[in-house]
Design a protein around this motif. Sequence first.
Motif, PDB file in Angstrom:
ATOM      1  N   MET A  75     -13.048 -68.871 130.550  1.00  0.00           N
ATOM      2  CA  MET A  75     -12.535 -69.428 131.796  1.00  0.00           C
ATOM      3  C   MET A  75     -12.320 -70.924 131.648  1.00  0.00           C
ATOM      4  SD  MET A  75     -14.867 -67.393 134.642  1.00  0.00           S
ATOM      5  CE  MET A  75     -14.028 -68.149 136.040  1.00  0.00           C
ATOM      6  N   THR A  76     -11.255 -71.429 132.217  1.00  0.00           N
ATOM      7  CA  THR A  76     -11.019 -72.866 132.222  1.00  0.00           C
ATOM      8  C   THR A  76     -11.952 -73.519 133.235  1.00  0.00           C
ATOM      9  OG1 THR A  76      -9.353 -72.779 133.973  1.00  0.00           O
ATOM     10  CG2 THR A  76      -8.583 -72.446 131.692  1.00  0.00           C
ATOM     11  N   LEU A  77     -12.067 -74.838 133.149  1.00  0.00           N
ATOM     12  CA  LEU A  77     -12.885 -75.548 134.125  1.00  0.00           C
ATOM     13  C   LEU A  77     -12.345 -75.322 135.532  1.00  0.00           C
ATOM     14  CD1 LEU A  77     -15.145 -77.501 134.903  1.00  0.00           C
ATOM     15  CD2 LEU A  77     -13.581 -79.408 134.380  1.00  0.00           C
ATOM     16  N   ALA A  78     -11.036 -75.330 135.684  1.00  0.00           N
ATOM     17  CA  ALA A  78     -10.442 -75.111 137.009  1.00  0.00           C
ATOM     18  C   ALA A  78     -10.811 -73.743 137.558  1.00  0.00           C
ATOM     19  CB  ALA A  78      -8.922 -75.261 136.932  1.00  0.00           C
ATOM     20  N   GLN A  79     -10.843 -72.752 136.689  1.00  0.00           N
ATOM     21  CA  GLN A  79     -11.198 -71.404 137.132  1.00  0.00           C
ATOM     22  C   GLN A  79     -12.674 -71.306 137.492  1.00  0.00           C
ATOM     23  OE1 GLN A  79      -9.749 -69.355 133.672  1.00  0.00           O
ATOM     24  NE2 GLN A  79      -7.762 -68.889 134.595  1.00  0.00           N
ATOM     25  N   LYS A  80     -13.525 -71.970 136.711  1.00  0.00           N
ATOM     26  CA  LYS A  80     -14.956 -71.952 137.026  1.00  0.00           C
ATOM     27  C   LYS A  80     -15.230 -72.677 138.337  1.00  0.00           C
ATOM     28  CE  LYS A  80     -16.078 -73.464 132.851  1.00  0.00           C
ATOM     29  NZ  LYS A  80     -16.863 -73.871 131.644  1.00  0.00           N
ATOM     30  N   VAL A  81     -14.623 -73.832 138.506  1.00  0.00           N
ATOM     31  CA  VAL A  81     -14.809 -74.570 139.757  1.00  0.00           C
ATOM     32  C   VAL A  81     -14.288 -73.753 140.931  1.00  0.00           C
ATOM     33  CG1 VAL A  81     -14.079 -76.613 141.056  1.00  0.00           C
ATOM     34  CG2 VAL A  81     -14.831 -76.848 138.678  1.00  0.00           C
ATOM     35  N   GLY A  82     -13.189 -73.054 140.738  1.00  0.00           N
ATOM     36  CA  GLY A  82     -12.631 -72.230 141.806  1.00  0.00           C
ATOM     37  C   GLY A  82     -13.588 -71.161 142.305  1.00  0.00           C
ATOM     38  N   GLN A  83     -14.445 -70.647 141.420  1.00  0.00           N
ATOM     39  CA  GLN A  83     -15.419 -69.639 141.830  1.00  0.00           C
ATOM     40  C   GLN A  83     -16.462 -70.197 142.781  1.00  0.00           C
ATOM     41  OE1 GLN A  83     -15.442 -66.248 141.109  1.00  0.00           O
ATOM     42  NE2 GLN A  83     -13.376 -66.735 140.367  1.00  0.00           N
ATOM     43  N   LEU A  84     -16.566 -71.510 142.861  1.00  0.00           N
ATOM     44  CA  LEU A  84     -17.586 -72.149 143.683  1.00  0.00           C
ATOM     45  C   LEU A  84     -17.115 -72.465 145.092  1.00  0.00           C
ATOM     46  CD1 LEU A  84     -19.121 -74.655 141.087  1.00  0.00           C
ATOM     47  CD2 LEU A  84     -19.337 -72.177 141.245  1.00  0.00           C
ATOM     48  N   PHE A  85     -15.953 -71.929 145.465  1.00  0.00           N
ATOM     49  CA  PHE A  85     -15.422 -72.215 146.795  1.00  0.00           C
ATOM     50  C   PHE A  85     -14.980 -70.938 147.493  1.00  0.00           C
ATOM     51  CE2 PHE A  85     -15.108 -76.276 144.683  1.00  0.00           C
ATOM     52  CZ  PHE A  85     -15.466 -77.178 145.682  1.00  0.00           C
ATOM     53  N   MET A  86     -15.215 -70.914 148.799  1.00  0.00           N
ATOM     54  CA  MET A  86     -14.687 -69.873 149.678  1.00  0.00           C
ATOM     55  C   MET A  86     -13.969 -70.591 150.804  1.00  0.00           C
ATOM     56  SD  MET A  86     -16.688 -66.844 151.758  1.00  0.00           S
ATOM     57  CE  MET A  86     -16.979 -65.827 150.301  1.00  0.00           C
ATOM     58  N   ALA A  87     -12.664 -70.362 150.924  1.00  0.00           N
ATOM     59  CA  ALA A  87     -11.840 -71.134 151.854  1.00  0.00           C
ATOM     60  C   ALA A  87     -11.315 -70.261 152.988  1.00  0.00           C
ATOM     61  CB  ALA A  87     -10.677 -71.778 151.107  1.00  0.00           C
ATOM     62  N   GLY A  88     -11.147 -70.884 154.140  1.00  0.00           N
ATOM     63  CA  GLY A  88     -10.740 -70.154 155.329  1.00  0.00           C
ATOM     64  C   GLY A  88      -9.245 -69.992 155.468  1.00  0.00           C
ATOM     65  N   ALA A 127     -27.273 -79.906 144.325  1.00  0.00           N
ATOM     66  CA  ALA A 127     -28.560 -79.499 144.902  1.00  0.00           C
ATOM     67  C   ALA A 127     -28.960 -78.093 144.487  1.00  0.00           C
ATOM     68  CB  ALA A 127     -28.489 -79.586 146.424  1.00  0.00           C
ATOM     69  N   GLY A 128     -28.000 -77.283 144.057  1.00  0.00           N
ATOM     70  CA  GLY A 128     -28.305 -75.918 143.641  1.00  0.00           C
ATOM     71  C   GLY A 128     -27.555 -74.838 144.383  1.00  0.00           C
ATOM     72  N   VAL A 129     -26.601 -75.229 145.219  1.00  0.00           N
ATOM     73  CA  VAL A 129     -25.755 -74.251 145.910  1.00  0.00           C
ATOM     74  C   VAL A 129     -24.739 -73.678 144.923  1.00  0.00           C
ATOM     75  CG1 VAL A 129     -23.850 -74.134 147.584  1.00  0.00           C
ATOM     76  CG2 VAL A 129     -26.030 -75.178 148.236  1.00  0.00           C
ATOM     77  N   ASP A 130     -24.349 -72.424 145.131  1.00  0.00           N
ATOM     78  CA  ASP A 130     -23.363 -71.782 144.255  1.00  0.00           C
ATOM     79  C   ASP A 130     -21.957 -71.793 144.843  1.00  0.00           C
ATOM     80  OD1 ASP A 130     -25.324 -70.905 142.281  1.00  0.00           O
ATOM     81  OD2 ASP A 130     -25.989 -69.500 143.820  1.00  0.00           O
ATOM     82  N   ILE A 131     -21.840 -71.609 146.150  1.00  0.00           N
ATOM     83  CA  ILE A 131     -20.525 -71.542 146.802  1.00  0.00           C
ATOM     84  C   ILE A 131     -20.498 -72.486 147.997  1.00  0.00           C
ATOM     85  CG2 ILE A 131     -18.886 -70.103 148.080  1.00  0.00           C
ATOM     86  CD1 ILE A 131     -19.777 -67.723 146.473  1.00  0.00           C
ATOM     87  N   VAL A 132     -19.455 -73.291 148.053  1.00  0.00           N
ATOM     88  CA  VAL A 132     -19.213 -74.177 149.188  1.00  0.00           C
ATOM     89  C   VAL A 132     -18.252 -73.459 150.141  1.00  0.00           C
ATOM     90  CG1 VAL A 132     -18.202 -76.372 149.919  1.00  0.00           C
ATOM     91  CG2 VAL A 132     -19.591 -76.257 147.821  1.00  0.00           C
ATOM     92  N   LEU A 133     -18.688 -73.300 151.387  1.00  0.00           N
ATOM     93  CA  LEU A 133     -17.858 -72.650 152.396  1.00  0.00           C
ATOM     94  C   LEU A 133     -16.982 -73.692 153.078  1.00  0.00           C
ATOM     95  CD1 LEU A 133     -17.121 -70.074 154.008  1.00  0.00           C
ATOM     96  CD2 LEU A 133     -19.015 -70.636 155.562  1.00  0.00           C
ATOM     97  N   VAL A 134     -15.669 -73.465 153.012  1.00  0.00           N
ATOM     98  CA  VAL A 134     -14.681 -74.379 153.592  1.00  0.00           C
ATOM     99  C   VAL A 134     -13.874 -73.556 154.582  1.00  0.00           C
ATOM    100  CG1 VAL A 134     -12.961 -76.145 153.029  1.00  0.00           C
ATOM    101  CG2 VAL A 134     -14.587 -75.420 151.290  1.00  0.00           C
ATOM    102  N   SER A 135     -14.529 -73.137 155.650  1.00  0.00           N
ATOM    103  CA  SER A 135     -13.958 -72.091 156.492  1.00  0.00           C
ATOM    104  C   SER A 135     -13.063 -72.585 157.612  1.00  0.00           C
ATOM    105  CB  SER A 135     -15.078 -71.227 157.084  1.00  0.00           C
ATOM    106  OG  SER A 135     -16.020 -72.029 157.776  1.00  0.00           O
ATOM    107  N   SER A 136     -13.470 -73.611 158.332  1.00  0.00           N
ATOM    108  CA  SER A 136     -12.739 -73.999 159.535  1.00  0.00           C
ATOM    109  C   SER A 136     -11.543 -74.894 159.275  1.00  0.00           C
ATOM    110  CB  SER A 136     -13.690 -74.694 160.519  1.00  0.00           C
ATOM    111  OG  SER A 136     -14.673 -73.795 160.963  1.00  0.00           O
ATOM    112  N   ASN A 137     -11.622 -75.721 158.224  1.00  0.00           N
ATOM    113  CA  ASN A 137     -10.550 -76.669 157.945  1.00  0.00           C
ATOM    114  C   ASN A 137     -10.256 -76.679 156.446  1.00  0.00           C
ATOM    115  OD1 ASN A 137      -8.702 -78.754 157.876  1.00  0.00           O
ATOM    116  ND2 ASN A 137     -10.246 -80.363 158.140  1.00  0.00           N
ATOM    117  N   PRO A 138      -9.507 -75.701 155.952  1.00  0.00           N
ATOM    118  CA  PRO A 138      -9.261 -75.611 154.511  1.00  0.00           C
ATOM    119  C   PRO A 138      -8.396 -76.740 153.951  1.00  0.00           C
ATOM    120  CG  PRO A 138      -7.942 -73.987 155.690  1.00  0.00           C
ATOM    121  CD  PRO A 138      -8.881 -74.585 156.701  1.00  0.00           C
ATOM    122  N   SER A 139      -7.894 -77.607 154.818  1.00  0.00           N
ATOM    123  CA  SER A 139      -7.077 -78.719 154.304  1.00  0.00           C
ATOM    124  C   SER A 139      -7.890 -79.676 153.442  1.00  0.00           C
ATOM    125  CB  SER A 139      -6.445 -79.493 155.466  1.00  0.00           C
ATOM    126  OG  SER A 139      -7.422 -80.210 156.199  1.00  0.00           O
TER     127      SER A 139
END
Length: 384
Positions: A53-66, A334-346
Amino acid sequence: MTTVAIALIGVLALAGCGGLHEKGGESASPTPTRTAPAPTPTPTPTVDPIAGMTLAQKVGQLFMAGTAATAADPALVADVERGELGGIFLHGRSSAGVQATATVVAAFTSRLPAGSPRLWVATDQEGGDVQVLSGPGFDRIPTALTQAQQGAQLRASATDWGRELAAAGVNVNLAPVADIVTSPQTAPSNSPIGAMSRQYGYSESAVAAGAGAFAAGMRAAGVLPTFKHFPGLGHVGPNTDTSSGVTDTVVGPTSPDVDVYRGLTAAGPSLVMVSTAIYQRIDPSAPAAFSPAVLSLLRTQVGFDGVVITDDLSAAAQVQAWSPGDRAVLAIAAGVDIVLVSSNPSVLPAMVQAVTAKAQADPGFAQVVDAAARRVVEAKAATR
Protein backbone atom coordinates in the motif's frame (compact mmCIF):
# COMPACT_ATOMS: atom_id res chain seq x y z
CA MET A 1 46.29 -74.64 34.42
CA THR A 2 46.45 -76.30 31.04
CA THR A 3 46.70 -74.42 27.80
CA VAL A 4 43.23 -75.71 26.80
CA ALA A 5 41.65 -74.38 30.00
CA ILE A 6 43.21 -70.97 29.53
CA ALA A 7 41.92 -70.81 25.97
CA LEU A 8 38.42 -71.79 27.11
CA ILE A 9 38.38 -69.05 29.73
CA GLY A 10 39.36 -66.47 27.08
CA VAL A 11 36.55 -67.58 24.80
CA LEU A 12 33.97 -67.29 27.58
CA ALA A 13 35.24 -63.84 28.50
CA LEU A 14 34.81 -62.67 24.94
CA ALA A 15 31.28 -64.06 24.83
CA GLY A 16 30.36 -62.29 28.08
CA CYS A 17 31.42 -58.89 26.82
CA GLY A 18 29.74 -59.28 23.49
CA GLY A 19 32.78 -60.06 21.45
CA LEU A 20 31.18 -62.98 19.65
CA HIS A 21 27.99 -61.09 19.04
CA GLU A 22 29.91 -58.28 17.42
CA LYS A 23 31.19 -60.83 14.94
CA GLY A 24 27.65 -61.63 13.87
CA GLY A 25 27.01 -64.83 15.82
CA GLU A 26 23.51 -66.35 15.77
CA SER A 27 22.79 -65.23 19.34
CA ALA A 28 23.47 -61.54 18.60
CA SER A 29 20.71 -59.01 19.52
CA PRO A 30 19.31 -56.99 16.57
CA THR A 31 20.59 -53.44 16.26
CA PRO A 32 17.89 -51.01 17.51
CA THR A 33 16.14 -49.11 14.70
CA ARG A 34 16.52 -45.37 15.04
CA THR A 35 13.40 -43.28 14.24
CA ALA A 36 14.22 -40.30 12.11
CA PRO A 37 13.17 -37.03 13.76
CA ALA A 38 10.00 -35.51 12.35
CA PRO A 39 10.81 -32.72 9.95
CA THR A 40 10.33 -29.24 11.37
CA PRO A 41 7.32 -27.68 9.65
CA THR A 42 8.17 -24.69 7.54
CA PRO A 43 6.43 -21.72 9.11
CA THR A 44 3.86 -20.08 6.90
CA PRO A 45 5.13 -16.60 6.07
CA THR A 46 3.10 -13.86 7.71
CA VAL A 47 1.80 -11.51 5.07
CA ASP A 48 1.65 -7.91 6.19
CA PRO A 49 -1.89 -6.75 5.29
CA ILE A 50 -0.62 -3.28 4.37
CA ALA A 51 2.32 -4.50 2.29
CA GLY A 52 2.25 -2.86 -1.10
CA MET A 53 0.00 0.00 0.00
CA THR A 54 1.18 3.52 -0.72
CA LEU A 55 1.35 6.08 2.07
CA ALA A 56 -1.72 7.78 0.61
CA GLN A 57 -3.64 4.52 0.74
CA LYS A 58 -2.57 3.79 4.31
CA VAL A 59 -3.49 7.28 5.46
CA GLY A 60 -6.82 6.93 3.68
CA GLN A 61 -7.69 3.94 5.87
CA LEU A 62 -7.51 6.24 8.89
CA PHE A 63 -10.45 8.38 7.84
CA MET A 64 -14.21 7.98 7.67
CA ALA A 65 -15.88 10.90 5.89
CA GLY A 66 -19.49 12.02 5.79
CA THR A 67 -21.72 12.06 2.76
CA ALA A 68 -25.38 12.99 2.77
CA ALA A 69 -27.52 9.92 3.36
CA THR A 70 -29.49 10.85 0.25
CA ALA A 71 -26.61 11.46 -2.20
CA ALA A 72 -23.03 10.40 -2.88
CA ASP A 73 -20.46 13.19 -2.48
CA PRO A 74 -18.50 13.23 -5.80
CA ALA A 75 -15.23 14.23 -4.11
CA LEU A 76 -15.48 11.29 -1.73
CA VAL A 77 -16.37 8.93 -4.58
CA ALA A 78 -13.13 10.02 -6.26
CA ASP A 79 -11.19 9.33 -3.05
CA VAL A 80 -12.67 5.84 -2.88
CA GLU A 81 -11.89 5.25 -6.56
CA ARG A 82 -8.21 5.98 -5.85
CA GLY A 83 -8.24 3.62 -2.88
CA GLU A 84 -7.51 6.57 -0.59
CA LEU A 85 -10.53 6.57 1.72
CA GLY A 86 -11.31 3.77 4.12
CA GLY A 87 -14.84 4.62 5.17
CA ILE A 88 -17.89 6.74 4.54
CA PHE A 89 -20.55 7.87 6.96
CA LEU A 90 -24.15 8.49 5.91
CA HIS A 91 -25.11 11.65 7.77
CA GLY A 92 -28.15 13.84 8.07
CA ARG A 93 -31.52 12.19 7.67
CA SER A 94 -33.07 10.11 4.91
CA SER A 95 -36.63 8.81 4.71
CA ALA A 96 -36.06 7.31 1.25
CA GLY A 97 -35.87 3.71 2.47
CA VAL A 98 -33.60 0.72 2.03
CA GLN A 99 -33.39 0.52 -1.76
CA ALA A 100 -32.66 4.23 -2.24
CA THR A 101 -29.97 4.06 0.44
CA ALA A 102 -28.44 1.00 -1.22
CA THR A 103 -28.15 3.00 -4.43
CA VAL A 104 -26.25 5.76 -2.63
CA VAL A 105 -23.91 3.20 -1.06
CA ALA A 106 -23.32 1.44 -4.38
CA ALA A 107 -22.07 4.71 -5.88
CA PHE A 108 -19.08 4.26 -3.55
CA THR A 109 -18.61 0.51 -3.32
CA SER A 110 -18.80 0.03 -7.08
CA ARG A 111 -15.78 2.33 -7.50
CA LEU A 112 -13.53 0.58 -4.99
CA PRO A 113 -10.42 -0.74 -6.78
CA ALA A 114 -10.05 -4.50 -6.99
CA GLY A 115 -7.93 -5.91 -4.20
CA SER A 116 -8.48 -2.93 -1.91
CA PRO A 117 -9.59 -3.38 1.72
CA ARG A 118 -13.34 -3.26 1.81
CA LEU A 119 -15.06 0.05 2.39
CA TRP A 120 -16.64 0.57 5.77
CA VAL A 121 -20.06 2.17 5.31
CA ALA A 122 -21.40 3.55 8.58
CA THR A 123 -24.26 5.54 9.99
CA ASP A 124 -25.93 6.40 13.31
CA GLN A 125 -28.86 4.02 13.69
CA GLU A 126 -29.38 4.08 17.46
CA GLY A 127 -33.08 4.77 17.69
CA GLY A 128 -35.20 7.59 19.06
CA ASP A 129 -33.90 10.98 17.97
CA VAL A 130 -30.71 9.43 16.59
CA GLN A 131 -31.80 7.42 13.57
CA VAL A 132 -30.39 8.55 10.23
CA LEU A 133 -32.21 6.07 7.99
CA SER A 134 -35.96 5.59 7.81
CA GLY A 135 -38.66 5.00 5.21
CA PRO A 136 -39.64 1.80 3.34
CA GLY A 137 -37.75 -1.19 4.70
CA PHE A 138 -36.56 0.51 7.88
CA ASP A 139 -38.33 0.04 11.21
CA ARG A 140 -38.77 2.98 13.49
CA ILE A 141 -36.36 2.17 16.33
CA PRO A 142 -37.29 3.27 19.87
CA THR A 143 -34.91 5.06 22.23
CA ALA A 144 -32.30 3.02 24.08
CA LEU A 145 -34.19 3.54 27.33
CA THR A 146 -37.28 2.00 25.72
CA GLN A 147 -35.26 -0.74 24.03
CA ALA A 148 -34.00 -1.83 27.44
CA GLN A 149 -37.54 -2.70 28.45
CA GLN A 150 -37.57 -5.49 25.84
CA GLY A 151 -35.21 -7.57 27.96
CA ALA A 152 -34.30 -10.84 26.26
CA GLN A 153 -36.17 -9.81 23.10
CA LEU A 154 -33.82 -6.91 22.40
CA ARG A 155 -31.18 -9.04 20.69
CA ALA A 156 -33.74 -10.32 18.18
CA SER A 157 -35.05 -6.82 17.54
CA ALA A 158 -31.54 -5.51 16.98
CA THR A 159 -30.86 -8.37 14.58
CA ASP A 160 -33.83 -7.22 12.50
CA TRP A 161 -32.61 -3.62 12.56
CA GLY A 162 -29.15 -4.81 11.57
CA ARG A 163 -30.51 -6.79 8.63
CA GLU A 164 -32.20 -3.64 7.38
CA LEU A 165 -28.86 -1.84 7.48
CA ALA A 166 -27.10 -4.71 5.75
CA ALA A 167 -29.72 -4.72 2.99
CA ALA A 168 -28.92 -1.04 2.43
CA GLY A 169 -25.19 -1.76 2.21
CA VAL A 170 -24.30 -0.43 5.68
CA ASN A 171 -21.76 -2.64 7.46
CA VAL A 172 -20.90 -0.49 10.51
CA ASN A 173 -23.33 1.06 12.97
CA LEU A 174 -21.96 3.80 15.20
CA ALA A 175 -24.12 2.47 18.02
CA PRO A 176 -24.93 1.47 20.73
CA VAL A 177 -24.39 4.10 23.41
CA ALA A 178 -22.55 2.73 26.47
CA ASP A 179 -22.74 5.91 28.53
CA ILE A 180 -24.02 5.62 32.10
CA VAL A 181 -26.32 8.44 33.19
CA THR A 182 -26.43 8.99 36.94
CA SER A 183 -30.19 8.87 37.52
CA PRO A 184 -33.58 9.70 36.02
CA GLN A 185 -33.46 12.96 37.95
CA THR A 186 -30.18 14.11 36.39
CA ALA A 187 -30.93 12.82 32.89
CA PRO A 188 -32.67 15.99 31.61
CA SER A 189 -29.56 18.09 32.39
CA ASN A 190 -27.26 15.65 30.56
CA SER A 191 -27.67 17.17 27.09
CA PRO A 192 -25.79 14.65 24.91
CA ILE A 193 -27.31 11.47 26.37
CA GLY A 194 -29.95 11.63 29.10
CA ALA A 195 -31.98 14.45 27.60
CA MET A 196 -32.61 12.25 24.54
CA SER A 197 -32.99 8.93 26.43
CA ARG A 198 -29.98 7.47 24.62
CA GLN A 199 -28.89 5.54 27.74
CA TYR A 200 -29.83 1.89 28.40
CA GLY A 201 -30.18 2.55 32.10
CA TYR A 202 -28.66 4.08 35.19
CA SER A 203 -26.16 1.43 36.27
CA GLU A 204 -23.25 -0.47 34.80
CA SER A 205 -25.22 -3.71 34.74
CA ALA A 206 -28.21 -2.17 32.96
CA VAL A 207 -26.04 -0.54 30.32
CA ALA A 208 -23.98 -3.71 29.85
CA ALA A 209 -27.14 -5.76 29.31
CA GLY A 210 -28.85 -3.35 26.93
CA ALA A 211 -25.86 -2.24 24.88
CA GLY A 212 -24.56 -5.82 24.83
CA ALA A 213 -27.85 -7.18 23.45
CA PHE A 214 -28.03 -4.46 20.80
CA ALA A 215 -24.44 -5.14 19.71
CA ALA A 216 -25.04 -8.90 19.58
CA GLY A 217 -28.00 -8.35 17.28
CA MET A 218 -25.95 -6.14 14.97
CA ARG A 219 -23.20 -8.78 14.75
CA ALA A 220 -25.78 -11.48 14.01
CA ALA A 221 -26.89 -9.40 11.04
CA GLY A 222 -23.34 -8.88 9.77
CA VAL A 223 -23.06 -5.28 10.97
CA LEU A 224 -20.17 -4.19 13.17
CA PRO A 225 -21.33 -2.31 16.30
CA THR A 226 -19.56 0.64 17.90
CA PHE A 227 -19.61 1.30 21.63
CA LYS A 228 -19.55 5.00 22.48
CA HIS A 229 -18.50 7.46 23.90
CA PHE A 230 -15.44 6.28 25.84
CA PRO A 231 -14.81 7.01 28.66
CA GLY A 232 -18.38 8.24 29.06
CA LEU A 233 -20.64 11.23 28.45
CA GLY A 234 -23.23 10.42 31.10
CA HIS A 235 -22.14 13.04 33.63
CA VAL A 236 -21.54 16.19 31.58
CA GLY A 237 -23.96 19.02 31.04
CA PRO A 238 -23.37 20.52 27.57
CA ASN A 239 -23.06 18.58 24.31
CA THR A 240 -19.59 18.51 22.72
CA ASP A 241 -21.20 18.92 19.29
CA THR A 242 -22.53 22.35 20.16
CA SER A 243 -20.42 23.57 23.10
CA SER A 244 -16.73 24.00 23.82
CA GLY A 245 -14.89 23.42 27.09
CA VAL A 246 -17.06 20.42 27.98
CA THR A 247 -15.37 18.80 30.97
CA ASP A 248 -16.24 15.71 32.99
CA THR A 249 -15.28 15.89 36.67
CA VAL A 250 -16.68 12.49 37.70
CA VAL A 251 -15.21 9.70 35.58
CA GLY A 252 -11.88 8.27 36.69
CA PRO A 253 -9.79 5.27 35.65
CA THR A 254 -11.75 2.86 37.87
CA SER A 255 -15.24 4.25 37.31
CA PRO A 256 -18.10 2.00 36.13
CA ASP A 257 -18.22 4.19 33.00
CA VAL A 258 -14.80 2.76 32.05
CA ASP A 259 -15.32 -0.73 33.44
CA VAL A 260 -18.47 -1.37 31.40
CA TYR A 261 -16.37 -1.44 28.22
CA ARG A 262 -14.39 -4.46 29.41
CA GLY A 263 -17.28 -6.90 29.14
CA LEU A 264 -18.89 -5.22 26.14
CA THR A 265 -15.77 -5.37 23.98
CA ALA A 266 -14.84 -8.89 25.11
CA ALA A 267 -18.16 -10.25 23.81
CA GLY A 268 -17.28 -9.91 20.12
CA PRO A 269 -15.88 -7.67 17.41
CA SER A 270 -16.65 -3.97 17.70
CA LEU A 271 -15.31 -0.49 17.33
CA VAL A 272 -14.96 1.90 20.26
CA MET A 273 -15.64 5.60 19.80
CA VAL A 274 -13.68 8.06 21.93
CA SER A 275 -15.41 11.25 22.99
CA THR A 276 -14.06 14.78 22.70
CA ALA A 277 -14.90 15.81 26.26
CA ILE A 278 -12.07 16.56 28.70
CA TYR A 279 -11.80 14.19 31.67
CA GLN A 280 -10.38 16.00 34.66
CA ARG A 281 -9.62 12.81 36.62
CA ILE A 282 -7.86 11.10 33.70
CA ASP A 283 -6.20 13.83 31.62
CA PRO A 284 -7.27 17.44 32.21
CA SER A 285 -4.94 18.73 29.49
CA ALA A 286 -6.74 17.61 26.33
CA PRO A 287 -9.97 16.24 24.87
CA ALA A 288 -10.15 12.46 25.17
CA ALA A 289 -9.67 11.96 21.43
CA PHE A 290 -6.29 13.75 21.69
CA SER A 291 -5.21 12.12 24.95
CA PRO A 292 -2.61 9.30 25.07
CA ALA A 293 -3.67 8.73 28.69
CA VAL A 294 -7.28 8.05 27.70
CA LEU A 295 -6.25 5.78 24.83
CA SER A 296 -3.82 3.93 27.10
CA LEU A 297 -6.63 3.38 29.60
CA LEU A 298 -8.73 1.80 26.86
CA ARG A 299 -5.91 -0.40 25.57
CA THR A 300 -4.35 -1.53 28.85
CA GLN A 301 -6.97 -1.43 31.59
CA VAL A 302 -9.98 -2.30 29.46
CA GLY A 303 -7.87 -4.54 27.21
CA PHE A 304 -9.40 -3.43 23.92
CA ASP A 305 -7.19 -4.27 20.94
CA GLY A 306 -9.65 -3.42 18.17
CA VAL A 307 -10.21 -0.31 16.10
CA VAL A 308 -10.73 3.01 17.88
CA ILE A 309 -12.61 5.81 16.13
CA THR A 310 -13.09 9.41 17.24
CA ASP A 311 -16.34 11.23 17.67
CA ASP A 312 -16.79 13.83 14.92
CA LEU A 313 -13.69 16.02 14.57
CA SER A 314 -14.98 18.09 11.67
CA ALA A 315 -17.68 20.34 13.08
CA ALA A 316 -17.88 19.65 16.82
CA ALA A 317 -17.62 22.91 18.77
CA GLN A 318 -15.41 21.18 21.34
CA VAL A 319 -12.46 20.90 18.93
CA GLN A 320 -12.69 24.10 16.92
CA ALA A 321 -9.75 25.64 18.81
CA TRP A 322 -7.46 23.29 16.86
CA SER A 323 -6.94 23.45 13.11
CA PRO A 324 -8.37 20.51 11.14
CA GLY A 325 -4.87 19.21 10.43
CA ASP A 326 -3.84 19.37 14.08
CA ARG A 327 -7.01 17.55 15.13
CA ALA A 328 -6.20 14.61 12.89
CA VAL A 329 -2.51 14.45 13.78
CA LEU A 330 -3.16 14.71 17.52
CA ALA A 331 -5.80 11.98 17.44
CA ILE A 332 -3.67 9.51 15.52
CA ALA A 333 -0.58 10.30 17.60
CA ALA A 334 -2.63 9.63 20.75
CA GLY A 335 -3.51 6.13 19.52
CA VAL A 336 -6.75 6.56 17.57
CA ASP A 337 -7.11 4.46 14.41
CA ILE A 338 -9.87 6.29 12.51
CA VAL A 339 -10.71 9.98 12.46
CA LEU A 340 -14.43 10.60 11.94
CA VAL A 341 -15.10 13.55 9.63
CA SER A 342 -18.84 13.20 9.48
CA SER A 343 -20.59 16.56 9.60
CA ASN A 344 -18.26 18.72 7.50
CA PRO A 345 -16.21 16.64 5.05
CA SER A 346 -14.80 19.79 3.45
CA VAL A 347 -12.01 19.69 6.07
CA LEU A 348 -10.96 16.17 5.04
CA PRO A 349 -8.26 17.26 2.52
CA ALA A 350 -6.52 19.44 5.12
CA MET A 351 -6.59 16.58 7.63
CA VAL A 352 -5.22 14.04 5.16
CA GLN A 353 -2.50 16.44 4.03
CA ALA A 354 -1.39 17.10 7.61
CA VAL A 355 -1.21 13.40 8.53
CA THR A 356 0.66 12.59 5.32
CA ALA A 357 3.18 15.39 5.82
CA LYS A 358 3.78 14.36 9.43
CA ALA A 359 4.34 10.74 8.40
CA GLN A 360 6.80 11.81 5.71
CA ALA A 361 8.78 13.97 8.14
CA ASP A 362 8.62 11.83 11.28
CA PRO A 363 9.56 8.11 11.10
CA GLY A 364 8.05 7.49 14.53
CA PHE A 365 4.72 8.92 13.46
CA ALA A 366 4.94 6.92 10.21
CA GLN A 367 5.12 3.77 12.33
CA VAL A 368 2.02 4.89 14.23
CA VAL A 369 0.22 5.38 10.91
CA ASP A 370 1.27 1.91 9.77
CA ALA A 371 0.09 0.31 13.00
CA ALA A 372 -3.30 2.02 12.78
CA ALA A 373 -3.76 1.17 9.09
CA ARG A 374 -2.77 -2.43 9.79
CA ARG A 375 -5.32 -2.70 12.61
CA VAL A 376 -8.07 -1.28 10.40
CA VAL A 377 -7.31 -3.52 7.44
CA GLU A 378 -7.08 -6.61 9.65
CA ALA A 379 -10.42 -5.78 11.28
CA LYS A 380 -12.03 -5.37 7.87
CA ALA A 381 -10.75 -8.76 6.74
CA ALA A 382 -11.82 -10.48 9.98
CA THR A 383 -15.39 -9.18 9.90
CA ARG A 384 -16.12 -9.54 6.21
